[in-house]
Structures are given as C-alpha cells and as structure tokens.
Motif scaffolding. Structure first.
Motif, short mmCIF file in Angstrom:
data_model
loop_
_atom_site.label_atom_id
_atom_site.label_comp_id
_atom_site.label_asym_id
_atom_site.label_seq_id
_atom_site.Cartn_x
_atom_site.Cartn_y
_atom_site.Cartn_z
N ARG A 139 -10.41 23.78 1.57
CA ARG A 139 -10.87 22.53 2.18
C ARG A 139 -10.02 21.34 1.77
O ARG A 139 -10.06 20.30 2.41
CB ARG A 139 -12.32 22.26 1.78
N ALA A 140 -9.27 21.50 0.70
CA ALA A 140 -8.51 20.37 0.15
C ALA A 140 -7.08 20.34 0.67
O ALA A 140 -6.52 21.38 1.04
CB ALA A 140 -8.50 20.44 -1.38
N VAL A 141 -6.52 19.14 0.68
CA VAL A 141 -5.14 18.92 1.08
C VAL A 141 -4.43 18.23 -0.07
O VAL A 141 -4.99 17.34 -0.72
CB VAL A 141 -5.07 18.05 2.35
N LEU A 142 -3.21 18.65 -0.34
CA LEU A 142 -2.39 18.00 -1.36
C LEU A 142 -1.38 17.10 -0.67
O LEU A 142 -0.84 17.45 0.37
CB LEU A 142 -1.67 19.05 -2.20
N ILE A 143 -1.16 15.95 -1.27
CA ILE A 143 -0.16 15.00 -0.79
C ILE A 143 1.00 15.05 -1.78
O ILE A 143 0.80 14.84 -2.98
CB ILE A 143 -0.71 13.56 -0.72
N ARG A 144 2.20 15.32 -1.30
CA ARG A 144 3.36 15.48 -2.18
C ARG A 144 4.50 14.58 -1.73
O ARG A 144 4.75 14.42 -0.54
CB ARG A 144 3.83 16.94 -2.14
N LEU A 145 5.19 14.01 -2.72
CA LEU A 145 6.41 13.27 -2.43
C LEU A 145 7.45 14.22 -1.87
O LEU A 145 7.63 15.32 -2.39
CB LEU A 145 6.99 12.66 -3.71
N THR A 146 8.13 13.81 -0.84
CA THR A 146 9.29 14.56 -0.37
C THR A 146 10.49 14.14 -1.22
O THR A 146 10.41 13.12 -1.94
CB THR A 146 9.59 14.26 1.11
N LEU A 204 8.37 10.43 3.83
CA LEU A 204 8.34 10.14 2.39
C LEU A 204 7.31 10.96 1.63
O LEU A 204 7.42 11.13 0.41
CB LEU A 204 8.10 8.64 2.17
N VAL A 205 6.30 11.45 2.33
CA VAL A 205 5.30 12.36 1.75
C VAL A 205 5.03 13.46 2.76
O VAL A 205 5.33 13.34 3.94
CB VAL A 205 3.96 11.66 1.38
N GLU A 206 4.44 14.53 2.24
CA GLU A 206 4.02 15.62 3.12
C GLU A 206 2.64 16.09 2.68
O GLU A 206 2.28 15.98 1.50
CB GLU A 206 5.03 16.77 3.10
N ARG A 207 1.89 16.58 3.62
CA ARG A 207 0.60 17.19 3.34
C ARG A 207 0.80 18.70 3.27
O ARG A 207 1.53 19.26 4.07
CB ARG A 207 -0.40 16.87 4.44
N SER A 262 0.83 -1.21 0.00
CA SER A 262 0.00 0.00 0.00
C SER A 262 0.86 1.26 0.00
O SER A 262 0.52 2.25 -0.64
CB SER A 262 -0.97 -0.01 1.18
N GLU A 263 1.98 1.22 0.70
CA GLU A 263 2.88 2.37 0.71
C GLU A 263 3.53 2.56 -0.66
O GLU A 263 3.62 3.68 -1.18
CB GLU A 263 3.95 2.20 1.79
N PHE A 264 3.97 1.45 -1.26
CA PHE A 264 4.53 1.52 -2.60
C PHE A 264 3.50 2.11 -3.56
O PHE A 264 3.83 2.95 -4.41
CB PHE A 264 4.97 0.14 -3.09
N ASP A 265 2.26 1.68 -3.45
CA ASP A 265 1.19 2.14 -4.33
C ASP A 265 1.04 3.65 -4.27
O ASP A 265 0.95 4.31 -5.31
CB ASP A 265 -0.12 1.44 -3.96
N LYS A 289 10.75 10.59 -3.25
CA LYS A 289 11.08 10.45 -4.68
C LYS A 289 12.32 9.58 -4.85
O LYS A 289 12.37 8.70 -5.72
CB LYS A 289 11.29 11.81 -5.33
N GLU A 290 13.31 9.81 -4.02
CA GLU A 290 14.54 9.01 -4.10
C GLU A 290 14.24 7.53 -3.86
O GLU A 290 14.74 6.66 -4.58
CB GLU A 290 15.54 9.52 -3.07
N LEU A 291 13.40 7.24 -2.87
CA LEU A 291 13.08 5.85 -2.57
C LEU A 291 12.30 5.19 -3.70
O LEU A 291 12.65 4.09 -4.14
CB LEU A 291 12.29 5.75 -1.25
N ILE A 292 11.26 5.85 -4.20
CA ILE A 292 10.46 5.22 -5.26
C ILE A 292 11.30 5.05 -6.52
O ILE A 292 11.19 4.04 -7.23
CB ILE A 292 9.14 5.97 -5.53
N ASP A 293 12.18 6.01 -6.81
CA ASP A 293 13.05 5.87 -7.97
C ASP A 293 14.04 4.71 -7.80
O ASP A 293 14.42 4.06 -8.77
CB ASP A 293 13.79 7.17 -8.24
N ALA A 294 14.45 4.44 -6.58
CA ALA A 294 15.37 3.33 -6.32
C ALA A 294 14.64 1.98 -6.33
O ALA A 294 15.19 0.98 -6.78
CB ALA A 294 16.07 3.54 -4.98
N VAL A 295 13.41 1.95 -5.85
CA VAL A 295 12.66 0.70 -5.69
C VAL A 295 12.00 0.25 -7.00
O VAL A 295 11.91 -0.95 -7.27
CB VAL A 295 11.62 0.84 -4.56
#
Length: 171
Positions: A114-121, A103-106, A58-61, A125-131
């Motif tokens: 009212r909305a929140v954005l979820i962004r890769l830190t 690994l992410v930030e709100r 789920s985290e990878f997703d 990004k480094e982890l997902i690019d490595a994995v």
C-alpha cells in the motif's frame, strides 16, 4: 551621532501605540513584529535564491529532506508529510512537480504494497547538492549582522520558544 541607539520600523509602531494607548505593554508586539518583519526578509531572499535555481521553497524542502535522510535518499510519503508539516495533498503536489522535472521518482515499497517510496533521482541529488551550499551562504548573509555568539544566543532563545509551543520533534 554614534551614541544613538539603533531604531527600526517597529520602534515607530511601538511609539505610536505607546502614545495612543500608554496602558498597553507593547513589548510582545515589538518582539513578534520584529520576528514577522525579519521572516518577510528571509522569505524574499529564499524565494529569490530558489527561483534562480529553478525551484520554489516547497520543492527545495522535499529535495533537502530526501537528501538528509541518507542513502538511498528515499522516504515514504508519510515520513515526508511529517517532515514538511503540510497536508497529504500538498505533498502529492510537490512530489508530482518534482517527478515531472525528473528530480524524484515514486516506487512501490517492497515491504508494504500500500505504501509508496519517494526517492531522489541522480539529477535530484545533483541539484540539491549544488543548491545547498549557496542556500547556506544566503542564510549566512541574512544573519551577518550578528556575531557568532549572538547567533547562538538567538538560536537558543528561539528554540526555547519553539519548545514551549510543543515543536519538539520532526518525525
């Protein structure tokens, strides 16, 4: 005995059903059984690989969804929810876990209070690019018994089944 056809565990199950209930057409059972059994192999291989990299599926997703969204690698919670096809509570839990790992930030949406954005830190990004490359190699290993043409054929047939079930759009 090279001329003997391949047999798997599902063949034994089908043989048993055919002996017990020869009136039943077990072809759908065989196909779905094989899909389920292969899914179990895929699931185990993915879990093992992600665990080796400090993640669960789920985290990878979530990380992969954000990464493939393109710069600035952020989505609102609703877009993440549609991509993952889980409940809003499940997305919240996933994001909480990833945020705790750095690994992410709100961040607040600049156009909708009212909305929140979820962004890769940068670390996310480094982890997902490595994995991701190892993940693809893992999947390659899982389907290595098929030729490229067989993979294309199977992919097309599975696509046809998914479309028939209404699974046609991610977002």
């Amino acid at each position: 005995m090279p001329d003997e056809p391949l047999r798997d565990a599902v063949d034994d199950i089908v043989d048993q059903w055919n002996a017990a209930r020869p009136d039943l057409d077990t072809a759908p059972m065989a196909l779905v059984g094989r899909l389920n059994r292969f899914h179990a192999h895929v699931d185990a291989a993915l879990r093992e690989y992600f665990a080796e990299n400090g993640l669960d599926f789920s985290e990878f997703d979530v990380l992969a969804t954000l990464r493939r969204s393109g710069e600035p690698y952020e989505l609102n919670a609703r877009a993440l929810l549609k991509s993952a096809m889980v409940t809003s509570g499940a997305i919240t839990n996933r994001v909480d876990k990833l945020a705790a790992k750095g690994l992410v930030e709100r961040r607040p949406c600049p156009t909708d209070r009212r909305a929140v954005l979820i962004r890769l830190t940068p670390a996310g990004k480094e982890l997902i690019d490595a994995v991701a490359p190892g993940h693809i190699r893992n999947e390659e290993r899982l389907v290595a018994a098929l030729t490229p043409a067989e993979r294309d054929q199977l992919s097309g047939l599975l696509r046809k089944l998914l479309v028939s079930r209404g699974d046609t759009r991610l977002l």
